[in-house]
Design an enzyme around this catalytic site. Structure first.
Site, PDB file in Angstrom:
ATOM      1  N   ILE A  37      43.291  -7.652  -9.140  1.00  0.00           N
ATOM      2  CA  ILE A  37      44.357  -6.717  -8.748  1.00  0.00           C
ATOM      3  C   ILE A  37      43.704  -5.398  -8.351  1.00  0.00           C
ATOM      4  CG2 ILE A  37      46.092  -7.738 -10.280  1.00  0.00           C
ATOM      5  CD1 ILE A  37      45.686  -5.266 -12.116  1.00  0.00           C
TER       6      ILE A  37
ATOM      7  N   VAL B  66      38.866  -2.882  -7.518  1.00  0.00           N
ATOM      8  CA  VAL B  66      39.357  -4.226  -7.819  1.00  0.00           C
ATOM      9  C   VAL B  66      39.064  -4.592  -9.271  1.00  0.00           C
ATOM     10  CG1 VAL B  66      39.355  -6.636  -7.112  1.00  0.00           C
ATOM     11  CG2 VAL B  66      38.906  -4.844  -5.423  1.00  0.00           C
ATOM     12  N   SER B  67      40.100  -4.950 -10.005  1.00  0.00           N
ATOM     13  CA  SER B  67      39.986  -5.232 -11.435  1.00  0.00           C
ATOM     14  C   SER B  67      40.289  -6.695 -11.732  1.00  0.00           C
ATOM     15  CB  SER B  67      40.973  -4.348 -12.215  1.00  0.00           C
ATOM     16  OG  SER B  67      41.055  -4.740 -13.571  1.00  0.00           O
ATOM     17  N   PRO B  68      39.634  -7.268 -12.768  1.00  0.00           N
ATOM     18  CA  PRO B  68      39.969  -8.626 -13.199  1.00  0.00           C
ATOM     19  C   PRO B  68      41.124  -8.658 -14.194  1.00  0.00           C
ATOM     20  CG  PRO B  68      38.151  -7.830 -14.509  1.00  0.00           C
ATOM     21  CD  PRO B  68      38.496  -6.715 -13.542  1.00  0.00           C
TER      22      PRO B  68
END
Length: 842
Positions: free
Chosen positions: A274, A375-377
């Site tokens: 996300i 962008v992150s997990p």
């Protein structure tokens, strides 16, 4: 075949015709052979495919007491290992001009001999024929000596360093210019010179070392002060482990070079990332955002390369997918490759034969980083941990507090989330690998340049010129992100300064009016570009490069490009390539490569001054400067001309400071032995259970056990011998080191094994290997203990370090006396091991 031989044969018409036919045969044969060994201007330029090689090596480094790089938390120091860290190298080179087969040589020699026998050539013609036969033996324009005719060099030694690229993906936070310097020095020692080129196959211009951006790897390997504040300075232990491991992985890839092919595939992977700064992304033009409606505000495409040798053996895979290495959060104390490290582990386990331990197989799988800046997990998104409600979208706060806004992954905890995001990438990579069919072909080329990012004049599309700025960090840098908040309650999106922090930061360096204007609207918190004490705080001169393999183009960047910043860079390069006849170029960004300069946001995102924008250290036109320089490199290799470059960054090794105390001494309790059990295993377990044991141990910094392990899970076979099934690089094991007082004293190795459901039933045991440090004699009888609050007190550790420095002065003073009296101790490091009782797994 010479004209003298042909003209000498005109005695009879029939003989003349026969000789004409033979001459045509010779000419046709020579023409076919010449076409097979020319340059790559036709389909028959060189042998098909590429020279490809893969290599892997352990770079785990110190497993205890060294701060982790990423979250900048002083108390997040290593306490053991969950996953070992690896360097994974992929070498891709044009194949050298091939050897003639013995059959081809014999056939041509026979044709010459036929003419010699018929025409009885004169003495000078015989010499000419002999010279021609000699030339048939070996056609390599840069051979070193005539001995090659009898023992031709391997195709690896003939590979051209100007037609090869070496890409290394490392399970670390990022690349480092000093790390590259150290690696290149080691490669000078272990790689041979390629022919008469004077170069190793992997060298400064064609080597890219890209970090996966795990936040659970040791720090202290960057030579600039900003990155050393929380790591207690530079760590030679970390640097040496990384540099040696990377160099050895390159050497293995070099030794494994074979002719083969590279296939590509790509496809969208959803539900695995996300955007952690969505409000910043929305500042980009809507028309531009609409072009990427199929992916949204993050890049979801995975690009995969498949490496296969000529005999059909798959030897590796390399892919790029955009996601941060922050599934493991700032509370984690175990070394981990995070989600990408786990994906690599699964892929290598899938392709290497059963029973192959981690890092020991021939198949190498790298899940590399790309433009992952925003962008992150943590796909469950940011929420207020006190209320469960969504955070404020612009400031990422809850009731004005940044630390209450935390993003979570899809799992029940950080380990579960790491496994889910890692497995998603693995599953997608397997699918792409199995259907990869588009084969790369053509040239291998590269361009590399050092650029002074603090002082680049950029011409914008409207014709106006602007400049980049000396490095500076904004207020929102201190706020952190929803993956890991900062301290002192700074907030993201801050466009105003604070009088107190302005005064505090001015003690470091007060920004000039020109610097403030250059970085506007960023409020400068740390004017790091102007600080020179104790040495430079940030890089000014940084490396960029483009690798070309057929129609694949890899852009190596020294930082974290946001989603839209990466899209703009790829588009700029793509437009040039298409305009120059490369119809369908494949372009990827290799992130965090060769150095580190924080983040690169778009001009529009910069106006919002969230974390990524505040960490864009060279000002609002940073992205435009990078795009301009990459366009220059692209034009250079298309036009076949070299690229200009600034002088390389200085090696600051001699200036480095470390206040990280060394290990002083390891001890155990009275009448105890190193490696003995403190908590033993139970008599039996069921698959799916958790086994916990504790050993009396020593500081793991004494011996990093590179390419080894601190633990083994062993099963007894039918003959009664113990076979190792799992080590500390396996996902199902954890090695946790519980230390003594500061940097000396009693310690324990706590080992857990989550018994996999597929484990065979039988008799097992868990063993531990370690190395202890002594000062005088056998220091095994002293006893030290302390409460946990003291063990984690960083000031206590520094006080012990001062005491250790005083001890060293005395040690040096008394060294000669101890030598003369014969009381000087020999070995100060001693290995030990121990095993639990055997237990049954049912």
């Amino acid at each position: 075949m010479t004209m003298a031989v042909a003209c000498h044969s005109m005695a009879s018409p029939n003989t003349f015709l026969l000789h004409v036919v033979l001459l045509l045969i010779c000419l046709c044969t020579h023409a076919k052979k010449a076409a097979a060994v020319t340059t790559n201007t036709t389909n028959n330029e060189r042998p098909k495919g590429f020279l490809i090689g893969t290599g892997i090596y352990d770079i785990t480094g110190p497993a205890a007491q060294i701060n982790f790089m990423g979250y900048a938390k002083p108390d997040q120091t290593g306490h053991g290992i969950h996953q070992r860290l690896r360097a994974r190298t992929f070498i891709m080179a044009e194949r050298a001009i091939s050897l003639k087969s013995q059959h081809e040589i014999d056939e041509e020699e026979h044709q010459i001999e036929m003419i010699q026998r018929r025409d009885r050539p004169m003495e000078d013609e015989t010499k000419q024929a002999n010279r021609e036969r000699s030339l048939l033996r070996w056609r390599w324009k840069e051979r070193e000596n005539d001995a090659m005719e009898d023992s031709p060099p391997s195709e690896t030694l003939l590979a051209d360093p100007t037609k090869a690229v070496c890409f290394v993906s490392i399970d670390t936070g990022m690349g480092s210019d000093l790390l590259n310097i150290r690696v290149l020095k080691k490669l000078e020692e272990i790689l041979p010179v390629q022919g008469s080129s004077g170069k190793r196959l992997c060298h400064l211009e064609n080597l890219s070392i890209s970090g996966t951006h795990t936040h659970s790897a040791p720090a202290g390997f960057l030579q600039y002060t900003t990155f050393q504040i929380t790591s207690a300075g530079f760590s030679e232990e970390t640097m040496e482990a990384f540099a040696e491991g990377i160099a050895q992985s390159v050497k293995r890839a070099y030794d494994n070079l074979l002719p083969g092919s590279i296939m590509t595939a790509n496809g969208l992977l959803k539900d695995s990332n996300i955007n952690r700064s969505p409000s910043s992304y929305l500042l980009n033009p809507k028309s531009e955002r609409d072009e990427y409606s199929d992916e949204g505000d993050t890049d979801k495409n995975m690009l995969l390369l498949k490496f296969t040798t000529e005999d059909g053996t798959d030897i590796g895979t390399l892919n790029w997918f955009s996601v941060h290495g922050t599934s493991m959060n700032g509370t984690n104390k175990l070394i981990s490759g995070d989600n990408k490290g786990y994906a690599s582990y699964l892929m290598e386990k899938r392709h290497n034969k059963n029973g192959t331990l981690p890092g020991k197989g021939d198949f190498v799988a790298a899940f590399a980083s790309t433009n992952l800046g925003d962008v992150s997990p943590n796909t469950d998104g940011p929420k207020c941990i006190d209320t469960g409600l969504p955070c404020d979208v612009h400031s990422s706060t809850c009731n004005g507090k940044m630390e209450l806004c935390v993003a979570s992954g899809p799992g029940k905890d950080m380990l579960d989330s790491t496994e889910i995001i890692g497995r998603n990438q693995f599953d997608h990579a397997v699918s792409l690998f199995e259907r990869a069919s588009a084969e790369l072909s053509g040239v291998v080329d590269f361009r590399h340049s050092f650029i002074d990012m603090s002082n680049i004049t950029v011409t914008l599309k409207n014709g106006t010129t602007v400049k980049t700025c000396p490095p500076a960090l904004g207020y929102s840098f201190a706020a952190g992100t929803t993956d890991g908040a900062g301290d002192f309650n700074f907030q993201q999106g801050s466009n105003s300064s604070n009088p107190f922090w302005n005064m505090a930061s001015a003690f470091l360096s007060k920004p000039s009016t020109e610097q403030i204007r250059c970085h506007w609207p960023k409020p400068i918190l740390l004017n790091v570009g102007k600080v020179k004490l104790p040495y430079a705080w940030e890089p000014h001169i940084v490396p960029i490069s483009i690798f070309r393999v057929g129609d694949l183009f890899i852009l190596s960047v020294p930082g974290e490009f946001t989603t839209m910043a990466g899209r703009r860079l790829r588009r700029a390069v793509r437009d040039i390539l298409i305009a120059n006849g490369i119809v369908e170029p494949i372009i990827t960004i290799a992130g965090l490569a060769n150095s580190y300069t924080h983040y690169i946001a778009t001009f529009e995102e910069y106006q919002g001054q969230r974390y990524e924008a505040a960490s864009t250290i060279f000002g609002p036109h940073t992205l435009e400067a990078y795009i301009q320089e990459f366009k220059r490199l692209t034009h250079d290799f298309l036009n076949g001309q070299p690229s200009t470059s600034e002088i390389a960054p200085r090696d600051l090794s001699k200036n480095q400071i470390s206040i990280q105390p060394p290990v002083i001494v390891d001890t155990v309790g009275p009448f105890r032995k190193f490696g003995s059990m403190a908590i033993d295993a139970k008599e039996s377990y069921t698959r799916g259970d958790n086994v916990f044991v504790s050993f009396r141990s020593a500081n793991p910094r004494n011996n990093q056990r590179i390419e080894g392990t601190f633990l083994t899970v062993e099963k007894q076979d039918e003959s009664g011998k113990w076979q190792t099934l799992y080590v500390d690089g396996d996902w199902c094991t954890k090695f946790y080191w519980k230390g003594g007082v500061g940097h000396f004293g009693e310690s324990f190795a706590e080992i857990t094994w989550d018994i996999p459901s597929e484990s065979p039933k039988g008799l097992y045991r868990i063993c531990h290997q370690g190395t202890r440090k002594t000062i005088i004699g056998d220091a095994t009888t002293s006893y030290f203990s302390a409460p946990d609050w003291l063990l984690s007190n960083i000031m206590g550790s520094k006080a012990i370090h001062l005491a250790w420095e005083a001890y060293k002065l005395g040690f040096r003073f008394s060294e000669k006396i101890r030598y003369l009296t014969g009381t000087m101790v020999g070995a100060r490091y001693k290995d030990f091991s121990g095993c639990s009782r055997s237990f049954l797994v049912k």
